[in-house]
Write a protein that holds these residues in place. Structure first.
Motif, PDB file in Angstrom:
ATOM      1  N   ILE A 127       0.880  -1.277   0.086  1.00 47.62           N
ATOM      2  CA  ILE A 127      -0.033   0.241   0.327  1.00 47.62           C
ATOM      3  C   ILE A 127       0.869   1.322  -0.045  1.00 47.62           C
ATOM      4  N   ASN A 128       1.980   1.200   0.880  1.00 45.96           N
ATOM      5  CA  ASN A 128       2.782   2.419   1.159  1.00 45.96           C
ATOM      6  C   ASN A 128       3.770   2.636  -0.097  1.00 45.96           C
TER       7      ASN A 128
ATOM      8  N   ASP B  34       4.043   6.553   5.938  1.00 43.17           N
ATOM      9  CA  ASP B  34       3.380   5.261   5.978  1.00 43.17           C
ATOM     10  C   ASP B  34       1.900   4.971   6.574  1.00 43.17           C
TER      11      ASP B  34
ATOM     12  N   LYS C  68      -0.771   5.521   5.736  1.00 43.30           N
ATOM     13  CA  LYS C  68      -2.465   4.993   5.147  1.00 43.30           C
ATOM     14  C   LYS C  68      -2.180   3.376   5.018  1.00 43.30           C
ATOM     15  N   GLY C  69      -1.163   2.770   5.020  1.00 38.23           N
ATOM     16  CA  GLY C  69      -0.811   1.381   5.201  1.00 38.23           C
ATOM     17  C   GLY C  69      -0.980   0.855   6.262  1.00 38.23           C
TER      18      GLY C  69
ATOM     19  N   LYS D 225      -4.557   0.568   7.544  1.00 36.32           N
ATOM     20  CA  LYS D 225      -5.352  -0.625   6.881  1.00 36.32           C
ATOM     21  C   LYS D 225      -4.792  -1.828   7.785  1.00 36.32           C
TER      22      LYS D 225
ATOM     23  N   LYS E  86       2.210  13.247   1.001  1.00 36.92           N
ATOM     24  CA  LYS E  86       3.226  12.206   1.064  1.00 36.92           C
ATOM     25  C   LYS E  86       4.672  12.432   0.805  1.00 36.92           C
TER      26      LYS E  86
END
Length: 316
Positions: A73-74, A205, A207-208, A211, A281
């Motif tokens: 994801i990242n 990181d 966002k990942g 999740k 980011k």
């Protein structure tokens, strides 16, 4: 090429170079200034630095192994594991690197006459393993582990030499303490800058991490509070460095004072402003990269310091 990216060879090169600078540009010239010779041979120290590099490389392998879901994801475009290198190969490399690092570190400990130091090369891989499987996802714990290990990689160079020297003379102990103070300052610089960089990477990181259920500082406290924490650490670095610079002025080491002002202090001011205005980011990635360069320039200050020690400078 793929394995080089997995092992983070630029970081390993920085680690190797830093340990060599601590020994050859700082510790040895200072010892020679007071007619003392290092106990650990060139070969023994090479084994010590090699052990540090191998165990660090193993740490990167195991970290990527357990971080593969978040990395998808990242940083999907920068992934190596699972695309160019199999997970089984990464685990095998992890064990081979740790085993070789332990052998090198144990040999260095034996050459220094401190076989018990070989335990370091068991404890550090264990901490890196714990960090990868558990503490990286915890609130601040993983950040502190990485920062402490970064500081220890510097302190370890002096730890081996100091314990092997076995100085008992009171007069000698006074200037030996000066070396210890210098190494502690370098270790503090490494600790604070690494801690700040780990927090920056956590924002990068986030966002990942959200999740996959990580509870990092930005996930729990939010990005705004994390930014203020990072800025606080930057200010702590600048204040600590300023105190050292005052000491340099008192000892007429003006060039090093100027070097640190240009290469560390002023860029820190720039990064504080950049952090306050960071939203994307890419902004945090730029700050992280810039901070790495500042860390390198800070370590390179030992080269400047070396020329003063080489001229027989007696510090007070």
């Amino acid at each position: 090429m793929a394995y080089g990216r997995l092992f983070r060879w630029p970081n390993l090169l920085i680690l190797f170079g830093t340990q060599y600078l601590v020994r050859y540009a700082f510790i040895i010239p200072w010892l020679q200034n007071y007619d003392l010779l290092p106990v650990l041979s060139h070969f023994g120290f090479f084994l010590l630095a090699t052990a540090s590099v191998l165990i660090s490389a193993a740490g990167y392998c195991i970290n990527d192994y357990f971080d593969i879901k978040a990395d998808r994801i990242n940083k999907p475009s920068r992934m190596v594991l699972g695309r160019h290198i199999s997970r089984r190969s990464a685990i095998l490399a992890h064990w081979v690197l740790n085993g070789t690092g332990f052998l090198a570190g144990t040999t260095a400990s034996w050459l220094a006459g401190k076989w018990q130091f070989s335990l370091i090369f068991l404890v550090v891989p264990f901490l890196l393993w714990l960090y990868s499987i558990r503490y990286k996802k915890k609130f601040l714990i993983g950040n502190f582990i990485v920062a402490l290990l970064s500081a220890f990689s510097i302190s370890m160079v002096w730890l081996f030499e100091y314990q092997a020297l076995g100085v008992t003379d009171l007069a000698a102990q006074s200037f030996i303490a000066g070396i210890g103070t210098g190494v502690k300052l370098l270790a503090l610089f490494a600790f604070l800058t690494t801690l700040a960089r780990e927090l920056i990477k956590d924002i990068e990181d986030i966002k990942g991490d959200v999740k996959i259920g990580c509870r990092t500082f930005p996930v729990i406290a939010g990005i705004r509070k994390t930014k203020f924490m990072i800025i606080f650490i930057f200010i702590a670095v600048m204040v600590s460095l300023l105190m050292f610079q005052i000491y340099l002025l008192r000892n007429d080491i003006d060039i090093l004072f100027i070097y640190l002002m240009i290469s560390v202090q002023l860029p820190m001011v720039f990064l504080i402003n950049k952090t306050l205005n960071a939203f994307e980011k890419d902004d945090y990635h730029f700050i992280s990269k810039s901070l790495k360069y500042i860390m390198v320039f800070g370590v390179m200050s030992m080269v400047v310091f070396y020329f003063y020690l080489a001229e027989g400078l007696k510090l007070t």
